[in-house]
Write a protein that holds these residues in place. Structure first.
Motif, PDB file in Angstrom:
ATOM      1  N   GLU A 183       0.825  -1.262   0.071  1.00 18.27           N
ATOM      2  CA  GLU A 183       0.117   0.038  -0.146  1.00 18.27           C
ATOM      3  C   GLU A 183       0.862   1.234   0.054  1.00 18.27           C
ATOM      4  O   GLU A 183       1.934   1.240   0.809  1.00 18.27           O
ATOM      5  CB  GLU A 183      -0.991   0.088   1.363  1.00 18.27           C
ATOM      6  N   ARG A 184       0.693   2.202  -0.931  1.00 19.86           N
ATOM      7  CA  ARG A 184       1.612   3.376  -0.834  1.00 19.86           C
ATOM      8  C   ARG A 184       0.827   4.592  -0.351  1.00 19.86           C
ATOM      9  O   ARG A 184      -0.579   4.848  -0.339  1.00 19.86           O
ATOM     10  CB  ARG A 184       1.611   3.855  -2.312  1.00 19.86           C
ATOM     11  N   PHE A 185       1.506   5.496   0.342  1.00 18.05           N
ATOM     12  CA  PHE A 185       1.207   6.563   0.796  1.00 18.05           C
ATOM     13  C   PHE A 185       2.084   7.717   0.134  1.00 18.05           C
ATOM     14  O   PHE A 185       2.917   8.075  -0.028  1.00 18.05           O
ATOM     15  CB  PHE A 185       1.608   6.504   2.416  1.00 18.05           C
ATOM     16  N   SER A 186       1.191   8.627  -0.479  1.00 14.07           N
ATOM     17  CA  SER A 186       1.626   9.909  -1.018  1.00 14.07           C
ATOM     18  C   SER A 186       0.665  11.073  -0.859  1.00 14.07           C
ATOM     19  O   SER A 186      -0.168  11.022   0.325  1.00 14.07           O
ATOM     20  CB  SER A 186       1.827   9.491  -2.327  1.00 14.07           C
ATOM     21  N   ASN A 187       0.658  11.836  -1.575  1.00  7.56           N
ATOM     22  CA  ASN A 187      -0.114  13.152  -1.276  1.00  7.56           C
ATOM     23  C   ASN A 187      -1.463  12.972  -1.198  1.00  7.56           C
ATOM     24  O   ASN A 187      -2.234  13.648  -0.347  1.00  7.56           O
ATOM     25  CB  ASN A 187       0.153  14.094  -2.505  1.00  7.56           C
ATOM     26  N   LYS A 188      -2.224  11.862  -1.964  1.00  4.34           N
ATOM     27  CA  LYS A 188      -3.561  11.653  -2.022  1.00  4.34           C
ATOM     28  C   LYS A 188      -4.073  11.117  -0.609  1.00  4.34           C
ATOM     29  O   LYS A 188      -5.038  11.339  -0.189  1.00  4.34           O
ATOM     30  CB  LYS A 188      -3.970  10.516  -2.934  1.00  4.34           C
ATOM     31  N   GLU A 189      -3.141  10.398  -0.018  1.00  5.68           N
ATOM     32  CA  GLU A 189      -3.087  10.052   1.660  1.00  5.68           C
ATOM     33  C   GLU A 189      -2.915  10.974   2.657  1.00  5.68           C
ATOM     34  O   GLU A 189      -2.961  10.627   3.779  1.00  5.68           O
ATOM     35  CB  GLU A 189      -2.842   8.604   1.893  1.00  5.68           C
ATOM     36  N   GLY A 190      -2.475  12.071   2.128  1.00  6.24           N
ATOM     37  CA  GLY A 190      -2.085  13.222   3.280  1.00  6.24           C
ATOM     38  C   GLY A 190      -0.783  13.288   3.618  1.00  6.24           C
ATOM     39  O   GLY A 190      -0.346  14.032   4.400  1.00  6.24           O
ATOM     40  N   PHE A 191       0.174  12.553   2.909  1.00  7.46           N
ATOM     41  CA  PHE A 191       1.472  12.453   3.254  1.00  7.46           C
ATOM     42  C   PHE A 191       2.190  13.297   2.103  1.00  7.46           C
ATOM     43  O   PHE A 191       2.395  12.845   0.695  1.00  7.46           O
ATOM     44  CB  PHE A 191       2.071  10.934   3.295  1.00  7.46           C
ATOM     45  N   ASN A 192       2.768  14.380   2.547  1.00 10.71           N
ATOM     46  CA  ASN A 192       3.096  15.361   1.518  1.00 10.71           C
ATOM     47  C   ASN A 192       4.622  15.336   1.136  1.00 10.71           C
ATOM     48  O   ASN A 192       5.127  16.491   0.687  1.00 10.71           O
ATOM     49  CB  ASN A 192       2.791  16.757   1.996  1.00 10.71           C
ATOM     50  N   GLN A 193       5.406  14.075   1.296  1.00 10.89           N
ATOM     51  CA  GLN A 193       6.896  14.085   1.155  1.00 10.89           C
ATOM     52  C   GLN A 193       7.005  12.860   0.259  1.00 10.89           C
ATOM     53  O   GLN A 193       6.639  11.744   0.459  1.00 10.89           O
ATOM     54  CB  GLN A 193       7.602  14.038   2.389  1.00 10.89           C
ATOM     55  N   ASN A 194       8.226  12.769  -0.582  1.00  8.72           N
ATOM     56  CA  ASN A 194       8.537  11.791  -1.527  1.00  8.72           C
ATOM     57  C   ASN A 194       9.724  11.021  -0.970  1.00  8.72           C
ATOM     58  O   ASN A 194       9.900   9.646  -1.377  1.00  8.72           O
ATOM     59  CB  ASN A 194       8.882  12.140  -2.819  1.00  8.72           C
ATOM     60  N   THR A 195      10.347  11.609  -0.147  1.00  5.64           N
ATOM     61  CA  THR A 195      11.631  10.817   0.399  1.00  5.64           C
ATOM     62  C   THR A 195      11.770  10.625   1.915  1.00  5.64           C
ATOM     63  O   THR A 195      11.246  11.907   2.478  1.00  5.64           O
ATOM     64  CB  THR A 195      12.936  11.646  -0.192  1.00  5.64           C
ATOM     65  N   ILE A 196      11.939   9.685   2.201  1.00  8.05           N
ATOM     66  CA  ILE A 196      11.805   9.204   3.959  1.00  8.05           C
ATOM     67  C   ILE A 196      13.461   8.666   4.031  1.00  8.05           C
ATOM     68  O   ILE A 196      13.782   7.643   3.539  1.00  8.05           O
ATOM     69  CB  ILE A 196      10.885   8.329   4.108  1.00  8.05           C
ATOM     70  N   ALA A 207      13.246   6.969  -1.398  1.00 13.63           N
ATOM     71  CA  ALA A 207      13.670   7.756  -2.366  1.00 13.63           C
ATOM     72  C   ALA A 207      13.045   8.374  -3.557  1.00 13.63           C
ATOM     73  O   ALA A 207      12.687   7.544  -4.307  1.00 13.63           O
ATOM     74  CB  ALA A 207      15.197   8.033  -2.662  1.00 13.63           C
ATOM     75  N   GLN A 208      11.974   9.359  -3.206  1.00 16.34           N
ATOM     76  CA  GLN A 208      11.130   9.654  -4.250  1.00 16.34           C
ATOM     77  C   GLN A 208      10.017   8.863  -4.677  1.00 16.34           C
ATOM     78  O   GLN A 208       9.499   9.290  -5.520  1.00 16.34           O
ATOM     79  CB  GLN A 208      11.926   9.980  -5.748  1.00 16.34           C
ATOM     80  N   TRP A 211       6.710   8.027  13.456  1.00 10.67           N
ATOM     81  CA  TRP A 211       7.416   9.227  13.128  1.00 10.67           C
ATOM     82  C   TRP A 211       8.162   8.868  11.742  1.00 10.67           C
ATOM     83  O   TRP A 211       9.047   7.925  11.380  1.00 10.67           O
ATOM     84  CB  TRP A 211       8.326   9.859  14.137  1.00 10.67           C
ATOM     85  N   PHE A 212       8.030   9.961  10.919  1.00  8.68           N
ATOM     86  CA  PHE A 212       8.604  10.091   9.621  1.00  8.68           C
ATOM     87  C   PHE A 212       9.792  11.011   9.384  1.00  8.68           C
ATOM     88  O   PHE A 212       9.319  12.152   9.457  1.00  8.68           O
ATOM     89  CB  PHE A 212       7.933   9.758   8.389  1.00  8.68           C
ATOM     90  N   GLY A 213      11.154  10.802   9.195  1.00  5.05           N
ATOM     91  CA  GLY A 213      11.986  11.685   9.018  1.00  5.05           C
ATOM     92  C   GLY A 213      12.175  12.046   7.638  1.00  5.05           C
ATOM     93  O   GLY A 213      12.397  11.248   6.900  1.00  5.05           O
ATOM     94  N   THR A 214      11.993  13.252   7.065  1.00 15.68           N
ATOM     95  CA  THR A 214      12.121  13.608   5.586  1.00 15.68           C
ATOM     96  C   THR A 214      12.832  14.823   5.306  1.00 15.68           C
ATOM     97  O   THR A 214      13.589  15.616   6.324  1.00 15.68           O
ATOM     98  CB  THR A 214      10.641  14.001   4.911  1.00 15.68           C
ATOM     99  N   PRO A 215      13.359  15.080   4.138  1.00 13.92           N
ATOM    100  CA  PRO A 215      14.260  16.451   3.775  1.00 13.92           C
ATOM    101  C   PRO A 215      13.603  17.707   4.090  1.00 13.92           C
ATOM    102  O   PRO A 215      14.162  18.569   4.176  1.00 13.92           O
ATOM    103  CB  PRO A 215      14.671  16.094   2.508  1.00 13.92           C
ATOM    104  N   ASN A 216      12.286  17.651   4.580  1.00 13.92           N
ATOM    105  CA  ASN A 216      11.549  18.744   4.618  1.00 13.92           C
ATOM    106  C   ASN A 216      10.491  18.724   5.898  1.00 13.92           C
ATOM    107  O   ASN A 216       9.460  18.898   5.715  1.00 13.92           O
ATOM    108  CB  ASN A 216      10.578  19.117   3.560  1.00 13.92           C
ATOM    109  N   GLY A 217      11.021  18.194   6.954  1.00 21.88           N
ATOM    110  CA  GLY A 217      10.229  18.143   8.117  1.00 21.88           C
ATOM    111  C   GLY A 217      10.329  16.944   8.682  1.00 21.88           C
ATOM    112  O   GLY A 217      10.392  15.627   8.163  1.00 21.88           O
TER     113      GLY A 217
END
Length: 720
Positions: free
Chosen positions: A33-46, A342-343, A58-64
């Motif tokens: 199952e994928r999580f992306s913008n549609k599911e409210g997750f707004n980052q591509n790289t974790i 990544a991405q 908790w998910f650490g990303t390049p943008n928060g």
């Protein structure tokens, strides 16, 4: 999945090998199952994933930093005007210590999140450190590493908050080690540093619970000198070392590491002959080893074969891994793997997902089934699987089904060989006792001769006049000589096999069974009685003197439950001789049969008490106490003894919830086949396991009189 009510084992080698085959078979149908913008997750790289003591992810990303509570994602970012924000948005590592404090490493220092205060606090480490990894030793001390830096910290509770003891940089500036990627403690509390310049074992002082240790000696592991090391893990005494040039399986003797095997490529026929680049090695709760790569997706180690099962991105499959570059992985308390890419955002893999396999039509794959709306299914006596699809003809597996190939069957589309008009819909597929395959459509009848590998369209005649038979849903050999064919009318065809070889015309005799609508299913019970399911109810019959004598079912019972004018989709006899009837809109019926073979009582089960839905398309028996039903709301597993049921739907891995009439079959190997709106579902009931881990309840917010109460806030005046 919904539930409705109304000692150590050692396996011999052969069983281990069979188990490995089954594991690989199921793996081919694992769904991500994928999580992306549609599911409210707004980052591509974790870059990092962690689960805290309360079960939040908790998910650490390049943008928060992002927190997930199972429903919503909440972002935390650096704010110069907020005293309690994180110090930098680029998150590199996350770690939960023994007190439940969340440590967050960034490109500009270290923060901790104190869950009982719901706030962030900066750790007084040199703020210029670009954190690469955070970990704890056996005494609960937290170690932080950066490019050529290692710090050790100890946190303590003081008046509800936290105070820190922090060491200076423990790495001397001798230039021997640089670009530290990871700090790791093995089962004997030995410390290892994975770095750009190789792998190092570290001797450090351990005296004193409250004292901060110092590094006494660093020993370079010669086997990995000057190699780029990303990770190391000890699992059952074996050291797995992940590098940019492959994965090493090793053993440790003093300060020497002996390489047992190097996995440089995924297989010898690697398409691009590209080295495996390893980012992480992980052992799940059941002891399986997973390998995260930076170029080949996710791998699961198969120890019996010293090989790997590969899970990778497939642009044609939305249920595949979201990207082949894997940065991090975590297993939560509910046996779900969370994979940070990544991405490609997050991929989620439920290790408790049910072992449902699915076959669907793929326009890019000529070996897929011919269509997705499955109308009939047969596994013949030779083991070949036949699947028809609405308006798309019929497909047959290219080889017999077995446990090894069940997950990757290739199909041949037979539509061009049968030569049916485009308007013809295949409604039934049946194999007689001689091995001939009969195919019924809405207006035609086709017979396949396996001995000469040919299809022939046959015509039914009586007194040299064609018998107009429509909606052919029933084909069944009732004795050594006769075939029953039923649709809008019912006929018997006697000794057709020699005629089929030479002619297209078969002589048919009507059985005098009229005004029943359409015959939709048929059953011969263990007593030799005949049961007919039609659009107007259930009929019973006997075969006497070469003729069928049929009458409407009459049940002597007080409840008033009848099958008059019911649309019957399925019939099945259980091990006790009871007859189960699946209806369209009236649920499931159980007809009890007495010692004389007479029907004397009927039970009714509906959506209100036991079923997922009142349209019961198919019934298959697992054992004497369990039935499986296909419906418009998923598959139901019914415990007929306890009168309880478990319902499986798309949330459990089914490709769809909507199944279809006549589209079900039980194979000799124990596989159940059910067809519906989105292809074919295949499984063995014994492999469908229940997840019995109950979720915990957490309070994530509190409001009094529509005012939100912050953590630690004095509630005096709000509560009386």
């Amino acid at each position: 999945m919904k539930i409705k009510t109304g000692k150590e084992l050692k396996m011999p080698l052969i069983l281990i090998l069979l188990f490995a085959i089954c594991v690989n078979a199921i793996s081919a149908f694992i769904k991500f199952e994928r999580f992306s913008n549609k599911e409210g997750f707004n980052q591509n790289t974790i870059n990092a994933i962690e689960e805290d003591k309360y079960g939040f992810l908790w998910f650490g990303t390049p943008n928060g930093l992002i927190r997930y509570d199972g429903y919503d994602f909440k972002s935390y970012k650096y704010s110069p005007s907020a005293e309690q924000s994180i110090s930098h948005n680029y998150i590199t590592s996350i770690h939960t210590d023994s007190m439940g404090i969340l440590w967050v490493g960034t490109r500009d220092g270290v923060n901790v999140y104190i869950p009982w205060l719901e706030k962030f606090v900066s750790v007084p480490i040199d703020k210029s450190i670009r954190v690469s990894h955070i970990n704890s030793d056996s005494k609960g001390r937290v170690w932080v590493c950066g490019r050529n830096e290692v710090f050790v910290c100890k946190a303590a509770k003081v008046n509800g908050s936290i105070s820190f003891s922090v060491s200076s940089n423990l790495i001397t500036s001798d230039g021997k080690i640089s670009d530290i990627n990871e700090i790791y403690f093995d089962e004997r509390s030995q410390m290892f540093l994975s770095a750009y310049s190789g792998l190092w074992r570290v001797d450090y002082s351990t005296e004193g619970e409250d004292s901060l240790p110092s590094i006494k000696k660093m020993i370079s592991i010669d086997s990995f000198s000057n190699q780029y090391i990303n990770t190391i893990r000890e699992i059952n005494g074996i050291y797995w070392v992940g590098t940019d040039e492959g994965l090493y399986k090793s053993s440790m003797e003093g300060d020497r590491m002996h390489i047992i095997r190097k996995f440089k490529f995924l297989n010898e026929e690697d398409e691009f002959n590209e080295n495996l680049s390893i980012s992480n090695v992980f052992e799940d709760h059941s002891g399986d080893i997973w390998v995260c790569t930076l170029n080949k997706g996710l791998l699961r180690y198969v120890p019996e074969k010293e090989s790997f099962v590969k899970f990778s991105f497939d642009a044609k499959n939305e249920e595949s891994l979201s990207n082949n570059r894997i940065n991090c992985i975590l297993q939560d308390q509910y046996n779900v793997l969370w994979i940070g890419t990544a991405q490609g955002g997050i991929s989620k893999l439920d290790l408790m997902q049910k072992a449902f396999m699915g076959y669907r039509h793929n326009p890019y794959d000529k070996f897929s089934i011919s269509g997705n709306l499955v109308t009939s299914i047969l596994e013949d006596s030779r083991g070949f699987l036949w699947v028809s699809a609405y308006g798309r003809g019929i497909s047959r597996s290219q080889e017999p089904v077995n446990d090894e190939n069940i997950s990757n069957l290739k199909f041949e589309n037979l539509k061009a060989r049968i030569h049916l008009p485009s308007k013809e819909i295949i409604l039934s597929i049946y194999e007689d006792r001689k091995g001939y395959i009969w195919i019924g459509t809405n207006q035609e009848l086709v017979v396949y001769n396996p001995f000469v590998d040919s299809f022939k369209k046959v015509i039914l005649e009586k007194d040299k006049k064609r018998v107009n038979l429509y909606q052919i849903r029933v084909i069944h050999q009732i004795d050594e000589n006769q075939i029953l064919i039923g649709g809008n009318r019912s006929v018997l065809v006697s000794n057709p096999w020699e005629k089929i070889k030479q002619d297209v015309r078969l002589t048919a005799e009507e059985i005098g069974f009229k005004n029943y609508g359409i015959m939709q299913c048929f059953l011969i019970d263990n007593r030799g009685n005949y049961w007919f399911g039609t659009t107007t109810g259930v009929y019973q019959g006997i075969h006497k003197d070469g003729r069928l004598l049929v009458s409407k079912l009459s049940v002597n019972q007080k409840q008033g439950t009848t099958l008059v004018n019911n649309n019957i989709f399925s019939l099945m006899e259980d091990e006790l001789g009871n007859i189960w009837v699946g209806t369209f809109g009236k649920g499931l019926r159980k007809i009890y049969i007495d010692e004389y073979g007479e029907s004397y009582l009927m039970d009714q089960f509906t959506e209100n008490d036991l079923l997922p839905d009142d349209a019961v398309y198919g019934i298959l028996q697992e054992d004497k106490n369990h039935l499986w039903l296909s419906t418009d709301m998923g598959l139901g597993r019914i415990n007929t003894n306890k009168k309880k049921s478990i319902v499986y739907d798309v949330r459990d891995g089914l490709a769809h919830n909507n199944f279809r009439q006549a589209s079900y079959f039980k194979s000799k190997l124990g596989y159940f086949y059910f067809g519906g709106l989105n292809g074919l579902t295949v499984f063995k009931p014994s492999e469908i396991k229940q997840n019995e881990i109950l979720p915990q309840v957490l309070i994530t917010a509190l409001s009094v009189n529509n005012k939100e109460i912050k953590a630690g806030e004095n509630t005096k005046g709000y509560l009386s």
